[in-house]
Enzyme design. Sequence first.
Site, mmCIF file in Angstrom:
data_model
loop_
_atom_site.group_PDB
_atom_site.id
_atom_site.type_symbol
_atom_site.label_atom_id
_atom_site.label_comp_id
_atom_site.label_asym_id
_atom_site.label_seq_id
_atom_site.Cartn_x
_atom_site.Cartn_y
_atom_site.Cartn_z
ATOM 1 N N GLU A 265 0.884 -1.161 0.000
ATOM 2 C CA GLU A 265 0.000 0.000 0.000
ATOM 3 C C GLU A 265 0.920 1.208 0.000
ATOM 4 O O GLU A 265 1.702 1.382 0.926
ATOM 5 C CB GLU A 265 -0.895 -0.048 1.237
ATOM 6 C CG GLU A 265 -2.126 0.811 1.125
ATOM 7 C CD GLU A 265 -1.947 2.133 1.826
ATOM 8 O OE1 GLU A 265 -1.620 3.116 1.106
ATOM 9 O OE2 GLU A 265 -2.112 2.186 3.037
ATOM 10 N N CYS A 299 -1.376 8.907 3.308
ATOM 11 C CA CYS A 299 -1.295 8.585 1.886
ATOM 12 C C CYS A 299 -2.620 8.861 1.207
ATOM 13 O O CYS A 299 -2.685 9.001 -0.002
ATOM 14 C CB CYS A 299 -0.824 7.159 1.663
ATOM 15 S SG CYS A 299 -1.829 5.974 2.471
HETATM 16 C C1 UN1 Z 1 -1.731 5.900 5.035
HETATM 17 O O1 UN1 Z 1 -1.795 7.114 5.158
HETATM 18 O O2 UN1 Z 1 -0.624 5.325 5.000
HETATM 19 O O3 UN1 Z 1 -8.008 6.753 4.969
HETATM 20 C C2 UN1 Z 1 -2.905 5.030 4.868
HETATM 21 C C3 UN1 Z 1 -7.098 7.225 5.644
HETATM 22 C C4 UN1 Z 1 -6.150 6.299 6.314
HETATM 23 C C5 UN1 Z 1 -4.950 6.234 5.445
HETATM 24 C C6 UN1 Z 1 -3.976 5.238 5.864
HETATM 25 N N1 UN1 Z 1 -6.739 5.015 6.551
HETATM 26 O O4 UN1 Z 1 -6.918 8.409 5.748
#
Ligand code: UN1
Length: 506
Positions: A265, A299
């Site tokens: 991810e 992210c």
């Molecule tokens: C990350 O930022 O690495 O939806 C993923 C969201 C979080 C993102 C996680 N679950 O903002």
Amino acid sequence: NAGHTTIPLPRDLFQPERVNSRGIEFGERAALNRLVADVATKQTLTLTVKHSAPEDVDRIVSLARDGFPSWSRTPAAMRAAALERAADLLEQRSAHFIALLQREGGKTLDDSVSEVREAADFCRYYAAQGRKLFDNAQPMPGPTGERNTLRLRGRGVFAAISPWNFPLAIFTGQITAALMAGNTVAAKPAEQTPQIAAEAVRLLHEAGIPETALHLIQGDGPIGAALVAHRDIAGVVFTGSTVVARSINRSLAAKDGPIVPLIAETGGINAMIADATALPEQVADDVVTSAFRSAGQRCSALRLLFVQDDVADRMIEMIAGAARELRIGDPSDPATHVGPVIDREAKQQLDAHIARMTREGRVRFAGQAPASGNFVAPHIFELADARQLSEEVFGPILHVVRYRASGLDAVLQAIDDSGYGLTLGIHSRIDDTIEVIVDRLQVGNVYVNRNMIGAVVGVQPFGGHGLSGTGPKAGGPNYLTRFATEQTVTVNTAAAGGNAALMTEE
Ligand code: UN1
């Protein structure tokens, strides 16, 4: 030689009366007060964490490999029960973990509270999924005289490599998914957040995960690389940058031995499209939340806003107005909206981006941040063309591009051309427009007429496509199966003798 990480502990961790006035949803006041007292006595201490040496990696992976037969045969219901106990413990000790997230991760109170919640949610969600998936073999159709079943089993030792931006939730989510699927785990947390990781592992052991099944490896990039390259790793789960995911892929491809899956991810140049029918107040609110909360260190965060030109000036003005209201500073102050970025290096990179954009005359809004500390003020820059932003900028920085109604297609093309596909926001009151955009873009998480961060476990499973990762989505119904391997058993039930026992099992 093993390296180390030293983390200064800040003063004034909590201001309890203000915490209480904001109403923390879980955790007890007494625990908060104890915590404040505890931290107060350690104001001037620093935390030093010893990094593992490359030879430790070999030793730890061997231990995890030795632990596999017993853990993978532990009934899934028992594995699930340990995860549920971990969720209970996280909730009981939420105040402690909230404080750690603020102290070590620099996260605001809101973000820290949500993160503990999310970590517990991952434990419970994977436990519930795991009970359904793992204990019973699934009957498959077949001709008379033959019985077919399909079952899932653990792969072996999983390497779990996690980021500093969700040092509790993503760390715990990766580990619990791998464990629930019957794997043992060697977990390498980000070097910026070692203490949270160490305490999470201790909690998981206390909850009933055997020490032989879960191992912690502290260290930076080279230690992670040594872990991935180890011959006995059966799978890798990684959250972090696209660049690192690529290097993991290369390392796995170069290994002799089994073919090893990677669940990655990674990042995104996440876009939002706001057309002329969007409600400006709502857009302003959602843009500020999506781009600047968590100091843009998600992210999922919004990086590139496309605004229809008829409303662009008014929209940008309203967003800037809302951004001006943000309080930037000490994450331990409950009134703070935007805390620091993770470290000096991150600040330097963001400052360099801001300096370049400023030199190019693109500033539409520049916020104010405290002068000392790793703070980066929210900024809004206007670009003539989306292609001027070709890399993920991991901080509180928003880029805006205007588009004409007739140019929507070019906007979609530009988003597609970036190669990323993580989150997407749409603000429009025209159903057809929304449908066209959703259908056209292969993006993991689409948010319509709301903000685009904070995916909830089991509600908005999270993860993307292309440069943004491999899927399956974390916190979703298809995640656990990717950690497992599948086995079918076909039994000739018409045969006499030895198969009789298997037949009567039915
Ligand atoms: C990350 O930022 O690495 O939806 C993923 C969201 C979080 C993102 C996680 N679950 O903002």
